[in-house]
Design a protein around this motif. Structure first.
Motif, PDB file in Angstrom:
ATOM      1  N   GLU B  87      -1.263 -19.361 -10.274  1.00 54.40           N
ATOM      2  CA  GLU B  87      -0.729 -18.338 -11.165  1.00 54.40           C
ATOM      3  C   GLU B  87      -1.532 -17.075 -10.897  1.00 54.40           C
ATOM      4  N   GLN B  88      -0.860 -16.062 -10.398  1.00 56.34           N
ATOM      5  CA  GLN B  88      -1.544 -14.809 -10.083  1.00 56.34           C
ATOM      6  C   GLN B  88      -1.730 -14.008 -11.361  1.00 56.34           C
ATOM      7  N   ILE B  89      -3.005 -13.821 -11.757  1.00 57.88           N
ATOM      8  CA  ILE B  89      -3.310 -13.013 -12.931  1.00 57.88           C
ATOM      9  C   ILE B  89      -3.446 -11.559 -12.467  1.00 57.88           C
ATOM     10  N   GLY B  90      -3.017 -10.646 -13.288  1.00 60.22           N
ATOM     11  CA  GLY B  90      -2.909  -9.274 -12.791  1.00 60.22           C
ATOM     12  C   GLY B  90      -1.678  -9.245 -11.921  1.00 60.22           C
ATOM     13  N   ARG B  91      -1.373  -8.145 -11.349  1.00 60.73           N
ATOM     14  CA  ARG B  91      -0.077  -8.029 -10.692  1.00 60.73           C
ATOM     15  C   ARG B  91      -0.138  -8.139  -9.186  1.00 60.73           C
ATOM     16  N   ALA B  92      -1.333  -8.097  -8.612  1.00 53.52           N
ATOM     17  CA  ALA B  92      -1.395  -8.018  -7.154  1.00 53.52           C
ATOM     18  C   ALA B  92      -2.367  -9.021  -6.559  1.00 53.52           C
ATOM     19  N   ALA B  93      -1.960  -9.616  -5.448  1.00 51.63           N
ATOM     20  CA  ALA B  93      -2.835 -10.511  -4.704  1.00 51.63           C
ATOM     21  C   ALA B  93      -3.533  -9.779  -3.578  1.00 51.63           C
ATOM     22  N   CYS B  94      -3.005  -8.654  -3.140  1.00 44.65           N
ATOM     23  CA  CYS B  94      -3.475  -8.021  -1.903  1.00 44.65           C
ATOM     24  C   CYS B  94      -4.417  -6.849  -2.197  1.00 44.65           C
ATOM     25  N   HIS B  95      -5.453  -6.729  -1.373  1.00 44.03           N
ATOM     26  CA  HIS B  95      -6.447  -5.668  -1.572  1.00 44.03           C
ATOM     27  C   HIS B  95      -5.867  -4.276  -1.304  1.00 44.03           C
ATOM     28  N   THR B  96      -4.679  -4.232  -0.673  1.00 42.01           N
ATOM     29  CA  THR B  96      -4.029  -2.943  -0.426  1.00 42.01           C
ATOM     30  C   THR B  96      -3.322  -2.419  -1.676  1.00 42.01           C
ATOM     31  N   GLY B  97      -3.268  -3.264  -2.707  1.00 44.28           N
ATOM     32  CA  GLY B  97      -2.546  -2.888  -3.915  1.00 44.28           C
ATOM     33  C   GLY B  97      -1.096  -3.327  -3.897  1.00 44.28           C
ATOM     34  N   LYS B  98      -0.689  -3.953  -2.792  1.00 46.72           N
ATOM     35  CA  LYS B  98       0.654  -4.549  -2.746  1.00 46.72           C
ATOM     36  C   LYS B  98       0.617  -5.841  -3.565  1.00 46.72           C
ATOM     37  N   ASN B 107      12.048  -6.031  12.023  1.00 47.42           N
ATOM     38  CA  ASN B 107      13.509  -5.901  11.928  1.00 47.42           C
ATOM     39  C   ASN B 107      14.183  -5.913  13.308  1.00 47.42           C
ATOM     40  N   GLY B 108      13.377  -6.235  14.332  1.00 46.03           N
ATOM     41  CA  GLY B 108      13.932  -6.288  15.679  1.00 46.03           C
ATOM     42  C   GLY B 108      13.482  -5.111  16.526  1.00 46.03           C
ATOM     43  N   SER B 109      13.078  -4.031  15.850  1.00 49.87           N
ATOM     44  CA  SER B 109      12.577  -2.880  16.602  1.00 49.87           C
ATOM     45  C   SER B 109      11.318  -2.279  15.989  1.00 49.87           C
ATOM     46  N   GLU B 110      11.056  -2.585  14.724  1.00 48.21           N
ATOM     47  CA  GLU B 110       9.819  -2.075  14.114  1.00 48.21           C
ATOM     48  C   GLU B 110       9.442  -2.916  12.897  1.00 48.21           C
ATOM     49  N   TRP B 111       8.178  -2.754  12.457  1.00 52.69           N
ATOM     50  CA  TRP B 111       7.716  -3.405  11.240  1.00 52.69           C
ATOM     51  C   TRP B 111       8.136  -2.576  10.039  1.00 52.69           C
ATOM     52  N   VAL B 112       8.762  -3.210   9.089  1.00 54.49           N
ATOM     53  CA  VAL B 112       9.262  -2.523   7.908  1.00 54.49           C
ATOM     54  C   VAL B 112       8.469  -3.003   6.693  1.00 54.49           C
ATOM     55  N   ASP B 113       7.980  -2.055   5.921  1.00 57.66           N
ATOM     56  CA  ASP B 113       7.214  -2.356   4.711  1.00 57.66           C
ATOM     57  C   ASP B 113       8.191  -2.403   3.534  1.00 57.66           C
ATOM     58  N   ASP B 114       8.370  -3.600   2.967  1.00 56.64           N
ATOM     59  CA  ASP B 114       9.228  -3.716   1.783  1.00 56.64           C
ATOM     60  C   ASP B 114       8.407  -4.177   0.577  1.00 56.64           C
ATOM     61  N   GLY B 115       7.105  -3.938   0.659  1.00 55.00           N
ATOM     62  CA  GLY B 115       6.206  -4.411  -0.398  1.00 55.00           C
ATOM     63  C   GLY B 115       6.234  -3.544  -1.637  1.00 55.00           C
ATOM     64  N   GLU B 116       5.881  -4.166  -2.741  1.00 59.57           N
ATOM     65  CA  GLU B 116       5.840  -3.454  -4.012  1.00 59.57           C
ATOM     66  C   GLU B 116       4.398  -3.012  -4.262  1.00 59.57           C
ATOM     67  N   GLN B 117       4.192  -1.704  -4.351  1.00 60.74           N
ATOM     68  CA  GLN B 117       2.839  -1.170  -4.585  1.00 60.74           C
ATOM     69  C   GLN B 117       2.559  -1.234  -6.080  1.00 60.74           C
ATOM     70  N   VAL B 118       1.614  -2.075  -6.466  1.00 54.91           N
ATOM     71  CA  VAL B 118       1.397  -2.247  -7.906  1.00 54.91           C
ATOM     72  C   VAL B 118       0.115  -1.613  -8.414  1.00 54.91           C
ATOM     73  N   PHE B 119      -0.800  -1.273  -7.499  1.00 56.37           N
ATOM     74  CA  PHE B 119      -1.934  -0.447  -7.935  1.00 56.37           C
ATOM     75  C   PHE B 119      -2.421   0.387  -6.756  1.00 56.37           C
TER      76      PHE B 119
END
Lengths: 128, 128
Positions: B87-98, B107-119
């Protein structure tokens, strides 16, 4: 753009961690490793090719038929792990004949096997 | 029974791969490593403690508040990887704030960021 440019193979001595997740159910099927060549072959084939210390380049399911079709490839923030969203062809991801590799959980006093046995490994791989 | 008896720390030079999965959604939050001590502390605390080459023993979220409560611990067939249902407490697991670490897909030609920035990482960890 070369997809591998975003990856960092240096921390893992030429390997990144590769997690296979069932694209439909979200279940984690297995975890293994990839080197540059295995990741390039995975993208070229559309089927997962791992790197194994014992097997070398390992086209998953080549022998058993339980191949993993790649639906989506993700990388983590550090670039040293990939998340493979896959369609598991055949019924099992695990060489033990279990449907997936994480078939044991800790119940506080022992490891409990709640895995689904979908084939007999001896009948698929022969005795060993 | 000692839970660590089923684990094989030898292949990873004292470490096993540790995958954190959201117990409610099935999303993969992050992947890191554990040594024996970090796994024992995880079981003792009921909160995830990783082992990091740079940080050493790393009680996830100690600084940011984004701790991971352990709901279930699984091991894979080879005993060299663990799957942490958390159970993730707080909203983010990633140190980037995602919200989670696997926020880029190919996507076949580039890396696409679809992450939710939460902090904003600077506001949590300070400038660095």
């Amino acid at each position: 753009m070369d997809p591998l440019a975003a990856l960092d193979f240096s921390k893992g001595n030429g390997l990144v961690t590769a997690i296979a997740q069932d694209h439909a159910t979200g279940e984690i099927l297995m975890v293994a490793h990839m080197n540059e060549q295995s990741l390039r072959e995975t993208l070229a084939r559309g089927e997962v090719v791992y790197w194994s210390r014992s097997r070398g380049l390992w086209h998953k399911g080549e022998q058993s038929g339980n191949v993993q079709k790649l639906k989506q490839l993700r990388i983590d923030c550090d670039g040293d792990a990939v998340l493979l969203s896959v369609e598991q062809i055949g019924r099992a991801a695990c060489h033990t004949g279990k449907r997936l590799c994480f078939f044991r959980f800790w119940n506080g006093s022992e490891w409990v096997d709640d895995g689904e046995q979908v084939f007999d490994p001896a009948s698929v791989y022969g005795s060993r």
